[in-house]
Write a protein that holds these residues in place. Structure first.
Motif, mmCIF file in Angstrom:
data_model
loop_
_atom_site.group_PDB
_atom_site.id
_atom_site.type_symbol
_atom_site.label_atom_id
_atom_site.label_comp_id
_atom_site.label_asym_id
_atom_site.label_seq_id
_atom_site.Cartn_x
_atom_site.Cartn_y
_atom_site.Cartn_z
ATOM 1 N N ASN A 96 72.690 40.367 54.365
ATOM 2 C CA ASN A 96 72.835 40.437 55.812
ATOM 3 C C ASN A 96 73.896 39.441 56.272
ATOM 4 N N VAL A 97 74.799 39.892 57.122
ATOM 5 C CA VAL A 97 75.871 39.023 57.599
ATOM 6 C C VAL A 97 75.807 38.913 59.110
ATOM 7 N N ARG A 98 76.170 37.743 59.606
ATOM 8 C CA ARG A 98 76.109 37.462 61.042
ATOM 9 C C ARG A 98 77.451 37.642 61.726
ATOM 10 N N GLU A 99 78.534 37.609 60.961
ATOM 11 C CA GLU A 99 79.864 37.596 61.552
ATOM 12 C C GLU A 99 80.643 38.845 61.173
ATOM 13 N N GLN A 100 81.125 39.554 62.162
ATOM 14 C CA GLN A 100 81.989 40.703 61.905
ATOM 15 C C GLN A 100 83.361 40.222 61.450
ATOM 16 N N GLY A 101 83.978 40.961 60.544
ATOM 17 C CA GLY A 101 85.316 40.612 60.097
ATOM 18 C C GLY A 101 85.448 40.681 58.591
ATOM 19 N N THR A 102 86.538 40.137 58.089
ATOM 20 C CA THR A 102 86.817 40.157 56.655
ATOM 21 C C THR A 102 85.861 39.246 55.902
ATOM 22 N N HIS A 103 85.324 39.767 54.808
ATOM 23 C CA HIS A 103 84.468 38.972 53.930
ATOM 24 C C HIS A 103 85.058 38.993 52.520
ATOM 25 N N MET A 104 85.018 37.842 51.877
ATOM 26 C CA MET A 104 85.452 37.736 50.486
ATOM 27 C C MET A 104 84.266 38.043 49.573
ATOM 28 N N VAL A 105 84.469 38.972 48.661
ATOM 29 C CA VAL A 105 83.439 39.342 47.690
ATOM 30 C C VAL A 105 84.003 39.068 46.301
ATOM 31 N N ARG A 106 83.391 38.135 45.593
ATOM 32 C CA ARG A 106 83.818 37.808 44.232
ATOM 33 C C ARG A 106 82.707 38.176 43.260
ATOM 34 N N LEU A 107 83.068 38.913 42.229
ATOM 35 C CA LEU A 107 82.128 39.316 41.186
ATOM 36 C C LEU A 107 82.546 38.636 39.889
ATOM 37 N N HIS A 108 81.603 37.934 39.275
ATOM 38 C CA HIS A 108 81.870 37.176 38.052
ATOM 39 C C HIS A 108 81.263 37.907 36.859
ATOM 40 N N PHE A 109 82.057 38.038 35.790
ATOM 41 C CA PHE A 109 81.600 38.727 34.587
ATOM 42 C C PHE A 109 81.909 37.879 33.355
ATOM 43 N N ASN A 110 80.939 37.827 32.443
ATOM 44 C CA ASN A 110 81.119 37.192 31.143
ATOM 45 C C ASN A 110 80.285 37.958 30.135
ATOM 46 N N ARG A 111 80.940 38.585 29.189
ATOM 47 C CA ARG A 111 80.229 39.421 28.214
ATOM 48 C C ARG A 111 79.539 38.520 27.196
#
Length: 481
Positions: A96-111
């Motif tokens: 859930n987000v409170r602020e409209q606008g651009t959000h940074m989404v970072r996904l981290h992967f390590n096999r």
């Protein structure tokens, strides 16, 4: 005593000013998740919450996910890369987000290596708020500069629905998805503007609607400087060196370093747009050294538009009004006679950036991909002397923009991904029901045969009535995967 008191007050005042000037960005929305862990972890002074702690985390929705711990890991591997969340079927994280606008989404992967699960079977799709951001992804690519096998994929997503939903979808029934850590952070208002300059062989024109585009960060380059880690960036970004991308290797360009204070100002670039460590280094070109221009080449995927952000900060000129130069994208003139002093309101060492939008130019040597070339070169207005500089560049960012299907990875939509993906829960229920029917039919056949045998050997055929046992049924309980 009075002198001591005055010194203390002065030191406190200086400390306050320093703290204000270098205060960290405080986002309205910030979720940091350590996936597959039941404990919290701290990385770069940032606290990632373990998603295996049901009392703390409520945003994971998945039936049958597995928390995996890696084996035989080096002591230097950060805690967020020591565990992973494994999904055998479609799953989602909802924030859930409170602020409209651009959000940074970072996904981290390590096999991770595990004797229990072979991560070579990982192949999956990822969607974020209706955008396909990863397709047939295995968690392994060749774009990492880390000392171990971690990967960070970063996306900028416009949010106006009050939530960020990240879905992980196995590509086939024999595959699974995984993720090690997730970041969802509301971006500063000035990070992505709505207007840019579109550049093509036909010239330049205004491009509107940039802010609402979904983007993937493909390159983030610190020109002429060292690698910048998340610890030294107020938005926790990584900027790599430009050495492998710089194509003017005749020695006529120079790296320059600035030890003074970068002067951020209203209307220019903020510290969130680019940190000090990007603006206090640069490559400069001098026509007196025989340099015509400086160029950087970047391999990209074809079929997309790209946002090219170029960072400038005049840390090389001795005085104002002496540095003019031209900017080129793919050999096309993007900005002629750029007056960096005018752009920076006549302030030296004051950062400024320009956004360009381009279509990737097909590379005949690489039919499956394309190349974007960024160049800066001298202007006819430049007054070059023995110590003069006629071109400068401090940083470059290249971001892929979503195509007409809303995708950042192929000509597919989220609906196509979700409709074609395997649903292991339905498949498991179907197999269980089929097995139950087979058992029931076998039981029925055996019962009937026994019944016929008993009737033939012992009972009269005319009047005897056999009584069924009402308790001879089977019960089926669906097992959660």
């Amino acid at each position: 005593m009075a002198i001591l008191y005055t010194r203390i007050v002065f030191l406190l005042f200086v400390f306050f000013l320093s703290s204000s000037a270098f205060a960290s960005f405080s986002p309205a929305d910030e979720y940091l998740v350590n996936c597959g862990s039941d404990v919290d972890s701290t990385v770069d002074n940032r606290r990632f919450v373990g998603d295996a702690s049901a009392s703390k985390v409520k945003f994971l929705s998945s039936e049958g996910s597995i928390a995996l711990k890696g084996e035989n890991l080096a002591p230097t591997v950060p805690q967020i890369y020591r565990t992973a969340r494994i999904f055998a079927q479609q799953a989602k994280y909802k924030f859930n987000v409170r602020e409209q606008g651009t959000h940074m989404v970072r996904l981290h992967f390590n096999r991770l290596y595990s004797s229990k699960i072979d991560l070579n079977d990982a192949l999956f799709h990822v969607t974020v708020n209706g955008h396909v951001v990863l397709r047939n992804f295995s968690g392994d690519d060749k774009d990492s500069s880390s000392d171990f096998e971690s990967r960070v994929r970063e996306f900028l997503i416009w949010v106006d629905v009050g939530e960020v939903v990240i879905r992980f979808v196995p590509s086939k029934d024999s595959n699974f998805a995984f993720v090690n850590a997730i970041e969802v952070i509301s971006a500063p208002k000035d990070l992505i503007g709505d207007v840019a300059t579109s550049v093509s062989h036909d010239g330049t024109e205004k491009f509107n609607g940039l802010a609402t585009q979904a983007m993937e960060v493909v390159y983030r380059i610190n020109v002429g400087g060292r690698k910048v880690t998340p610890f030294n960036d107020t938005l926790w970004r990584t900027w790599v060196t430009d050495d492998e991308f710089f194509k003017t290797g005749d020695g006529s360009s120079e790296k320059t370093y600035f030890t003074g204070r970068i002067k951020y100002r209203p209307g220019g670039a903020s510290r969130e747009v680019g940190p000090d460590n990007v603006y206090n280094t640069a490559r400069v070109g001098k026509r007196s050294n025989g340099l015509v221009d400086m160029s950087w080449d970047f391999k990209v995927s074809s079929g997309y538009k790209y946002l090219i952000r170029m960072h400038f900060c005049d840390i090389a000129s001795k005085s104002l009004g002496r540095l003019y130069f031209n900017v080129y994208i793919n050999g096309n003139l993007a900005y002629q006679d750029f007056d960096i002093s005018y752009a920076a309101d006549d302030v030296l060492a004051s950062p400024y950036y320009i956004d360009f939008v381009v279509d990737a130019t097909a590379d005949t040597n690489n039919p499956l991909g394309s190349t974007i070339t960024v160049s800066v070169g001298p202007s006819n207005k430049t007054n070059v002397d023995e110590h003069g500089v006629d071109a400068i560049l401090n940083g470059v960012e290249i971001m892929k923009m979503n195509n007409s299907m809303g995708s950042l990875d192929g000509y597919v939509s989220t609906e196509m991904i979700l409709s074609s993906c395997p649903n292991r829960r339905n498949l498991s229920i179907f197999i269980a029901m089929l097995a139950f029917m087979c058992i029931f039919m076998s039981f029925y056949i055996v019962t009937q045969r026994k019944k016929v045998k008993d009737q033939y050997g012992w009972t009269k055929l005319s009047m005897d009535i056999l009584e069924d046992n009402p308790k001879s049924g089977n019960q089926f309980a669906a097992r959660k995967a």
